[in-house]
Scaffold this motif. Structure first.
Motif, PDB file in Angstrom:
ATOM      1  N   SER A  54     -15.783 -53.254  23.391  1.00 30.41           N
ATOM      2  CA  SER A  54     -15.219 -52.187  22.569  1.00 30.41           C
ATOM      3  C   SER A  54     -16.431 -50.948  22.664  1.00 30.41           C
ATOM      4  CB  SER A  54     -14.949 -52.573  20.920  1.00 30.41           C
ATOM      5  OG  SER A  54     -16.091 -53.147  20.422  1.00 30.41           O
ATOM      6  N   THR A  55     -15.961 -49.819  22.420  1.00 30.32           N
ATOM      7  CA  THR A  55     -16.853 -48.709  22.306  1.00 30.32           C
ATOM      8  C   THR A  55     -16.844 -48.270  20.988  1.00 30.32           C
ATOM      9  OG1 THR A  55     -15.073 -47.574  23.610  1.00 30.32           O
ATOM     10  CG2 THR A  55     -16.881 -47.647  24.655  1.00 30.32           C
ATOM     11  N   PRO A  56     -17.957 -47.870  20.289  1.00 32.39           N
ATOM     12  CA  PRO A  56     -18.085 -47.411  18.833  1.00 32.39           C
ATOM     13  C   PRO A  56     -16.949 -46.684  18.463  1.00 32.39           C
ATOM     14  CG  PRO A  56     -20.047 -47.454  19.964  1.00 32.39           C
ATOM     15  CD  PRO A  56     -19.076 -47.395  21.054  1.00 32.39           C
ATOM     16  N   GLY A  57     -16.448 -47.121  17.252  1.00 31.82           N
ATOM     17  CA  GLY A  57     -15.028 -46.241  16.338  1.00 31.82           C
ATOM     18  C   GLY A  57     -13.772 -46.300  17.211  1.00 31.82           C
ATOM     19  N   ASP A  58     -13.736 -46.902  18.490  1.00 34.61           N
ATOM     20  CA  ASP A  58     -12.518 -46.989  18.959  1.00 34.61           C
ATOM     21  C   ASP A  58     -11.463 -47.962  18.623  1.00 34.61           C
ATOM     22  OD1 ASP A  58     -12.945 -44.637  20.427  1.00 34.61           O
ATOM     23  OD2 ASP A  58     -13.279 -45.825  22.222  1.00 34.61           O
ATOM     24  N   GLN A  59     -11.903 -49.229  17.803  1.00 34.05           N
ATOM     25  CA  GLN A  59     -11.169 -50.173  17.561  1.00 34.05           C
ATOM     26  C   GLN A  59     -11.283 -50.622  16.011  1.00 34.05           C
ATOM     27  OE1 GLN A  59     -11.978 -53.977  19.398  1.00 34.05           O
ATOM     28  NE2 GLN A  59     -11.467 -53.325  21.520  1.00 34.05           N
ATOM     29  N   GLN A 126     -15.162 -84.429   8.087  1.00 30.55           N
ATOM     30  CA  GLN A 126     -13.793 -84.326   8.574  1.00 30.55           C
ATOM     31  C   GLN A 126     -13.044 -83.337   7.940  1.00 30.55           C
ATOM     32  OE1 GLN A 126     -12.687 -86.190  10.796  1.00 30.55           O
ATOM     33  NE2 GLN A 126     -13.035 -88.540  10.600  1.00 30.55           N
ATOM     34  N   ARG A 127     -13.662 -82.502   6.630  1.00 30.61           N
ATOM     35  CA  ARG A 127     -13.218 -81.567   5.981  1.00 30.61           C
ATOM     36  C   ARG A 127     -13.456 -80.109   6.341  1.00 30.61           C
ATOM     37  NH1 ARG A 127     -13.795 -78.807   1.308  1.00 30.61           N
ATOM     38  NH2 ARG A 127     -15.743 -78.975   1.440  1.00 30.61           N
ATOM     39  N   LEU A 128     -12.237 -79.580   6.449  1.00 33.82           N
ATOM     40  CA  LEU A 128     -12.221 -78.195   6.812  1.00 33.82           C
ATOM     41  C   LEU A 128     -12.910 -77.455   5.395  1.00 33.82           C
ATOM     42  CD1 LEU A 128     -11.605 -75.820   8.809  1.00 33.82           C
ATOM     43  CD2 LEU A 128      -9.219 -75.579   7.597  1.00 33.82           C
ATOM     44  N   GLN A 129     -13.920 -76.652   5.852  1.00 36.40           N
ATOM     45  CA  GLN A 129     -14.604 -75.774   4.865  1.00 36.40           C
ATOM     46  C   GLN A 129     -13.827 -74.567   4.704  1.00 36.40           C
ATOM     47  OE1 GLN A 129     -19.037 -75.768   5.044  1.00 36.40           O
ATOM     48  NE2 GLN A 129     -18.887 -73.816   3.730  1.00 36.40           N
ATOM     49  N   CYS A 130     -13.662 -73.935   5.750  1.00 39.90           N
ATOM     50  CA  CYS A 130     -13.113 -72.603   5.716  1.00 39.90           C
ATOM     51  C   CYS A 130     -12.987 -72.016   7.111  1.00 39.90           C
ATOM     52  CB  CYS A 130     -14.163 -71.549   5.038  1.00 39.90           C
ATOM     53  SG  CYS A 130     -15.515 -71.287   5.757  1.00 39.90           S
ATOM     54  N   SER A 131     -12.009 -71.176   7.339  1.00 41.13           N
ATOM     55  CA  SER A 131     -11.664 -70.782   8.347  1.00 41.13           C
ATOM     56  C   SER A 131     -11.935 -69.120   8.389  1.00 41.13           C
ATOM     57  CB  SER A 131     -10.245 -70.747   8.981  1.00 41.13           C
ATOM     58  OG  SER A 131      -9.707 -72.041   8.545  1.00 41.13           O
ATOM     59  N   VAL A 132     -12.327 -68.638   9.522  1.00 39.90           N
ATOM     60  CA  VAL A 132     -12.662 -67.277   9.750  1.00 39.90           C
ATOM     61  C   VAL A 132     -11.618 -66.663  10.827  1.00 39.90           C
ATOM     62  CG1 VAL A 132     -14.326 -65.450  10.865  1.00 39.90           C
ATOM     63  CG2 VAL A 132     -15.199 -67.158   8.874  1.00 39.90           C
ATOM     64  N   ILE A 133     -10.929 -65.781  10.366  1.00 40.67           N
ATOM     65  CA  ILE A 133      -9.841 -64.880  11.239  1.00 40.67           C
ATOM     66  C   ILE A 133     -10.424 -63.642  11.492  1.00 40.67           C
ATOM     67  CG2 ILE A 133      -7.749 -63.911  11.407  1.00 40.67           C
ATOM     68  CD1 ILE A 133      -6.959 -65.163   8.745  1.00 40.67           C
ATOM     69  N   GLY A 134     -10.910 -63.539  12.931  1.00 40.81           N
ATOM     70  CA  GLY A 134     -11.221 -62.372  13.743  1.00 40.81           C
ATOM     71  C   GLY A 134     -10.096 -61.652  14.499  1.00 40.81           C
ATOM     72  N   ILE A 135     -10.215 -60.343  14.100  1.00 36.86           N
ATOM     73  CA  ILE A 135      -9.187 -59.455  15.013  1.00 36.86           C
ATOM     74  C   ILE A 135      -9.591 -58.162  15.511  1.00 36.86           C
ATOM     75  CG2 ILE A 135      -6.961 -58.050  14.451  1.00 36.86           C
ATOM     76  CD1 ILE A 135      -6.226 -60.246  12.394  1.00 36.86           C
ATOM     77  N   GLY A 136      -9.407 -58.080  16.759  1.00 36.66           N
ATOM     78  CA  GLY A 136      -9.755 -56.814  17.182  1.00 36.66           C
ATOM     79  C   GLY A 136      -8.327 -56.041  17.641  1.00 36.66           C
ATOM     80  N   ILE A 137      -8.398 -54.723  17.318  1.00 38.78           N
ATOM     81  CA  ILE A 137      -7.077 -53.858  17.840  1.00 38.78           C
ATOM     82  C   ILE A 137      -7.700 -52.632  18.633  1.00 38.78           C
ATOM     83  CG2 ILE A 137      -5.198 -52.767  17.059  1.00 38.78           C
ATOM     84  CD1 ILE A 137      -5.218 -54.177  14.469  1.00 38.78           C
ATOM     85  N   ASN A 138      -7.157 -52.582  19.675  1.00 37.28           N
ATOM     86  CA  ASN A 138      -7.609 -51.178  20.503  1.00 37.28           C
ATOM     87  C   ASN A 138      -6.880 -50.061  19.953  1.00 37.28           C
ATOM     88  OD1 ASN A 138      -9.029 -52.885  22.275  1.00 37.28           O
ATOM     89  ND2 ASN A 138      -7.081 -52.971  23.711  1.00 37.28           N
TER      90      ASN A 138
END
Ligand code: BTN
Length: 246
Positions: A54-59, A126-138
């Motif tokens: 990504s270029t700064p500020g575009d996404q 075996q236990r799920l501690q947490c999830s991280v949802i990462g999203i990029g939008i052009n």
């Protein structure tokens, strides 16, 4: 006050918002629904070890922490569907033509990718501690070297406001997550199907070096893509097992 409140951290620049949040979640008692946003991501990560340019500020580039709202649902394909639907919700006011979800979790406009999702998880044994949802939008621009990519501004008739889309996205992620537990899985899956690119169309795919044609039937509860091929056979695929020849 609702327990579903975002705790927003804004950074001028960071390598990867996912990495930053994963580190925070490992080392601190970090608030649920912490969101890390930046206009300048220098080492963005994509699916399957790829980079996300990504270029700064575009996404819009952000990550949200989900602290086991419903452990069994967090682990499956539910969080992917929910994230894709939240992006669809956030883009809806822009009235862009042909916005679709490409399985498993990309957003396409006019058959070109405008947004991607990377979900990463922290396990304690075996236990799920947490999830991280990462999203990029052009939003304003797309990486030039990616011919298959598109930005929202390329298709929009209006000047787009990245900050506004970011805020809509956070709002809709929280809205979707806050009603998740009460929403039957098939209701979410039916909604996901409604936006699914290529459903009920004859498309070409490649799997393990073989090219074949078939029609997408649905996504099953495991998140597998079910295709009826030209011989009439119903075949199930995981994301790593198939590519679309668009
Ligand atoms: C893909 O389609 O390959 C997934 C792209 C995910 C990119 C986002 S940008 C914000 C977050 N931080 C990262 O390093 N990646 C995700």
């Amino acid at each position: 006050m609702s327990e579903f409140q975002p705790n927003i951290i804004r950074l001028d620049s960071i390598g990867s918002t996912n990495d930053y949040l994963l580190e925070l979640a490992k080392s601190n008692d970090v608030a649920p629904f912490t969101v890390v946003c930046t206009p300048h991501q220098t080492h963005g990560k994509g699916q399957r070890g790829r980079t996300w340019e990504s270029t700064p500020g575009d996404q819009v580039t952000l990550s949200m922490l989900v602290n086991s709202i419903h452990p069994s649902l967090d682990q499956g394909f539910g969080l992917s569907m929910l994230s894709a639907l939240a992006i669809m919700d956030a883009l809806q006011p822009l009235e862009l033509p042909q916005v679709q979800i490409k399985w498993p979790n990309d957003i396409y406009i006019q058959s070109r990718k405008c947004a991607g999702i990377l979900i990463e998880r922290i396990w304690t044994g075996q236990r799920l501690q947490c999830s991280v949802i990462g999203i990029g939008i052009n939003v304003q621009n797309r990486p030039r070297e990616l011919a298959q990519a598109i930005s929202l501004s390329e298709v929009s008739q209006h000047k787009l406001d990245t900050a506004q889309i970011e805020s809509l996205l956070i709002h809709h992620l929280i809205a979707r997550l806050s009603t998740w537990i009460q929403t039957p899985e098939n209701v979410i899956r039916n909604e996901y199907h409604r936006y699914l690119l290529g459903r009920n169309e004859l498309l070409t795919f490649e799997s393990h070096g073989a090219v074949f044609s078939g029609v997408i039937q649905e996504i099953n509860t495991l998140g597998q893509l079910i295709i009826r091929d030209e011989s009439g056979e119903f075949r199930h695929f995981l994301p790593t097992e198939i590519t679309f020849v668009l």
